[in-house]
Write an enzyme that holds these catalytic residues in place. Structure first.
Site, PDB file in Angstrom:
ATOM      1  N   LYS A  83       0.861  -1.055   0.017  1.00  0.00           N
ATOM      2  CA  LYS A  83       0.122   0.024   0.069  1.00  0.00           C
ATOM      3  C   LYS A  83       0.891   1.141   0.018  1.00  0.00           C
ATOM      4  O   LYS A  83       1.925   1.262   0.497  1.00  0.00           O
ATOM      5  CB  LYS A  83      -0.853  -0.017   1.271  1.00  0.00           C
ATOM      6  CG  LYS A  83      -1.742   1.218   1.621  1.00  0.00           C
ATOM      7  CD  LYS A  83      -2.941   0.906   0.841  1.00  0.00           C
ATOM      8  CE  LYS A  83      -3.821   2.430   0.853  1.00  0.00           C
ATOM      9  NZ  LYS A  83      -4.401   2.776  -0.348  1.00  0.00           N
ATOM     10  N   ILE A 105      -9.842   6.167  -2.428  1.00  0.00           N
ATOM     11  CA  ILE A 105      -9.352   5.841  -1.146  1.00  0.00           C
ATOM     12  C   ILE A 105      -8.539   7.197  -0.504  1.00  0.00           C
ATOM     13  O   ILE A 105      -8.681   7.348   0.754  1.00  0.00           O
ATOM     14  CB  ILE A 105      -8.492   4.620  -1.246  1.00  0.00           C
ATOM     15  CG1 ILE A 105      -9.121   3.370  -1.802  1.00  0.00           C
ATOM     16  CG2 ILE A 105      -7.867   4.484   0.211  1.00  0.00           C
ATOM     17  CD1 ILE A 105     -10.449   2.961  -1.255  1.00  0.00           C
ATOM     18  N   ASN A 109       4.720   6.159  -6.969  1.00  0.00           N
ATOM     19  CA  ASN A 109       3.122   6.611  -7.207  1.00  0.00           C
ATOM     20  C   ASN A 109       3.274   7.999  -7.694  1.00  0.00           C
ATOM     21  O   ASN A 109       3.124   8.690  -6.797  1.00  0.00           O
ATOM     22  CB  ASN A 109       2.386   6.328  -6.173  1.00  0.00           C
ATOM     23  CG  ASN A 109       0.972   6.423  -6.248  1.00  0.00           C
ATOM     24  OD1 ASN A 109       0.542   7.231  -7.568  1.00  0.00           O
ATOM     25  ND2 ASN A 109      -0.298   6.056  -5.862  1.00  0.00           N
ATOM     26  N   CYS A 145      -1.391   8.940  -8.468  1.00  0.00           N
ATOM     27  CA  CYS A 145      -2.888   8.688  -8.097  1.00  0.00           C
ATOM     28  C   CYS A 145      -3.792   9.855  -8.186  1.00  0.00           C
ATOM     29  O   CYS A 145      -3.582  10.839  -8.050  1.00  0.00           O
ATOM     30  CB  CYS A 145      -2.765   8.633  -6.230  1.00  0.00           C
ATOM     31  SG  CYS A 145      -4.359   8.613  -5.411  1.00  0.00           S
ATOM     32  N   GLY A 156      -3.468  -3.960 -14.602  1.00  0.00           N
ATOM     33  CA  GLY A 156      -4.697  -3.467 -15.165  1.00  0.00           C
ATOM     34  C   GLY A 156      -5.887  -4.392 -15.462  1.00  0.00           C
ATOM     35  O   GLY A 156      -5.674  -5.005 -16.599  1.00  0.00           O
ATOM     36  N   GLY A 185      -4.242  -6.705  -9.268  1.00  0.00           N
ATOM     37  CA  GLY A 185      -4.665  -5.759  -8.256  1.00  0.00           C
ATOM     38  C   GLY A 185      -6.199  -5.824  -7.993  1.00  0.00           C
ATOM     39  O   GLY A 185      -6.238  -6.606  -7.046  1.00  0.00           O
TER      40      GLY A 185
END
Lengths: 255, 321
Positions: free
Chosen positions: B52, B78, B134, B137, B250, B272
């Site tokens: 995460k 999220i 990342n 996001c 994906g 995922g």
């Protein structure tokens, strides 16, 4: 927690659009506690919704797990058509249970609509502990009433077609005032607006109140972080309905 | 699967001198910190766990509603809810580093400095195989997609982090840009070792009774099988335009899907959203890849990578590359 394909024993409409699904899992019945839930995949990939659907465990009976649900969307409609011998993919038991061992004499169960789901299981446990139980259930109308495996039932309907004419909190509140309950604890499940009213009532009367929450969730085990509920006090802002709940003390959360 | 079959088929690959035992990984944000489902999943079968996202301070994340199911997929918002890198190091890493698989922290930040701070702190720890950055996001106001959709900023983050580590640096790219291959080429030039393609696509759903958006943040990230064809095309585009390896991600829901990604040019795949549906799906996919290899006489899964048999003279894509 297990993930397994479980054989459906039966699935019957027991009230308007409300189904009782029974499936076999000795692993789940061996460890499940009242208030916990299972996350059910109704159909194979591509044949139904993508995500699992969470349901409170309504009751365990030997090796059989029972669920109550409203058939309202694609997933629950598919589930409602399951017949004896077919299988469902079940992940569970999940989440925290009701804290039944606390110090109280009378358990006051308050349920709105399909929020009655976790209470047959809780009732069975409370009976073993020799607690006094009073159960208040509210429905839209007489056609939706579910009362099996509950104790000392008080019914309210929104349209007055059976029992008290009004909502379940209106039925419940005067009972608190006129009855000597000893030390009481409230266990509740239902629409958020009902739980909110109940939570405020419990605070006013200084009664401990535990609620079972529903949340939009994907995984049911804390992976997706999709089901936050706001917490009171310091520390992190949110708890997760799936992992920290679905059972919460109303003093720990903001509804 | 018997040991002899396992031994015969090479499932591993090497990236910047580190061997990963399998080409199947679990994607960031879909497997927590590895402990939620540890009793169900044999993670030793996997190439690694992308954790995460981690930021410097804990992030509470967005208010509910954060999840909406859509046709063959889901929208999430999220908001990078996470425990923060310090708690990760104290409470999660000691457990993670004991696992018989590679641990790849995913780093998310709202400033260049925060990316650097988180990575530098993780550099001091044992048991980390690589980093995934990342930059993409879609669900946080500051940083997030603003970095990921700005090619020069994405390059700048890559260059800055490259100076701080000798470990494998993987940049996770967003598909929410005109040409994702431009971004891939930029991060390759700035020293990235690999790219993850793709993060979620921006999407939206509306409750027509209340006329309100279903997600508290109005829009969110679309994931799941619904986005697989898009992800596959992006992987193909990126793999054609850079030399560094591509992690394909994906909507992968089966071994067949994973094979498509390998053929399109992915060196490895990340599973995922389907982890939410079936926590053990990544292991099932790893098994399925080996069965496919056995049935097709493949001795090294690497021979599938980029082995697409396509007549490129009809390809529209050529004009973008």
């Amino acid at each position: 927690m297990v993930q397994q394909l479980c054989k459906v024993e039966s699935c019957d409409e027991v009230a308007a659009k409300t189904f009782l699904l029974r499936f076999a899992s000795s692993e789940i019945t061996a460890s499940a506690q009242p208030g916990q839930f299972v996350n059910v995949l109704a159909a194979e990939a591509g044949e139904g919704p993508l995500l699992r659907r969470p349901f409170s465990i309504a009751r365990v009976d030997g090796d059989i797990v029972e669920l109550f649900f409203h058939a309202i969307g694609t997933g629950t409609l598919l589930l409602s058509r399951k017949r004896h011998g077919e299988t469902i993919d079940v992940l569970g038991p999940l989440g925290q249970s009701f804290r039944v061992d606390a110090d109280y004499d009378t358990a006051l169960i308050v349920a709105g609509g399909i929020g009655v789901a976790p209470f047959p299981f809780l009732t069975a446990d409370l009976l073993k502990r020799c607690k006094r139980i009073e159960t208040f259930v509210g429905y839209r109308n007489a056609g939706q009433i579910l009362t099996s495996h509950l104790q000392n039932i008080h019914i309210a309907t929104d349209d007055g077609s059976k029992g008290f004419h009004g909502n379940v909190v209106q039925l419940f509140e005067p009972f608190l005032d006129r009855t000597d309950l000893g030390k009481a604890k409230i266990f509740a499940c239902g629409p958020t607006v009902m739980l909110k009213a109940l939570s405020e009532l419990a605070k006013r009367k200084n009664i401990c109140c535990e609620v079972s929450l529903e949340g939009h969730m994907a995984c049911g085990v804390g992976l997706c972080q999709g089901c936050p509920v706001e917490r009171t006090g310091d520390g992190s802002k949110y708890a997760l309905v799936c992992k920290d709940g679905p059972i919460f003390l109303t003093t720990d959360i903001i509804l | 699967m018997t040991a002899s079959i396992k031994n015969k088929i090479k499932t591993s690959f090497t990236l910047r001198g580190i061997e990963f035992k399998n080409r199947v990984f679990v994607a960031s944000g879909t497997f927590g910190y590895g402990d939620e489902v540890r009793k169900l999943v044999d993670v030793s079968r996997l190439g690694g766990i992308f954790t995460k996202s981690l930021s410097w301070k804990p992030r509470a994340g967005n208010p509910p509603q954060r999840i909406v199911e859509t046709a063959s997929g889901m929208l999430n918002s999220i908001g990078l809810a996470n425990i923060g890198v310090h708690t990760f190091i104290e409470q999660k890493l000691p457990y993670l580093r004991k696992l018989d698989t590679r641990i790849i922290p995913n780093i998310a930040a709202s400033s260049l400095q925060e990316y650097c701070d988180v990575l530098e702190l993780l550099e001091e720890q044992e048991g980390i195989a690589a980093y995934e950055i990342n930059v993409s996001c879609p669900n946080v106001k500051e940083g997030g997609l603003n970095f990921g959709t700005d090619c020069s900023m994405t390059g700048k983050i890559t260059a800055s982090l490259r100076k701080l580590t000798n470990k494998t640096l993987i940049i996770k790219l967003t598909p929410n840009v005109t040409h994702i291959s431009e971004f891939a080429r930029t991060v390759e030039a700035e020293g990235a070792d690999a790219v993850s393609v793709i993060n979620t696509l921006i999407g939206m759903a509306i409750d027509i009774k209340t006329r309100k958006p279903k997600l508290s943040t109005v829009t969110g990230g679309l994931s799941g099988p619904a986005i697989k064809p898009v992800a596959l095309a992006k992987v193909y585009e990126v793999a054609k335009s850079v030399k560094i390896p591509v992690f394909g991600v994906g909507g992968i829901a089966s071994a067949e899907d994973a094979i498509e990604f390998l053929l399109a040019g992915a060196t490895a795949v990340q599973i995922g959203t389907m982890n939410f549906v079936d926590p053990v799906i990544s292991v099932k996919i790893a098994d399925g890849l080996e069965i496919y290899a056995r049935e097709h006489g493949i001795l090294d899964m690497g021979t599938l990578v980029g082995a697409l048999d396509a007549d490129l003279k009809f390809s529209v894509l050529q004009s973008w590359l």
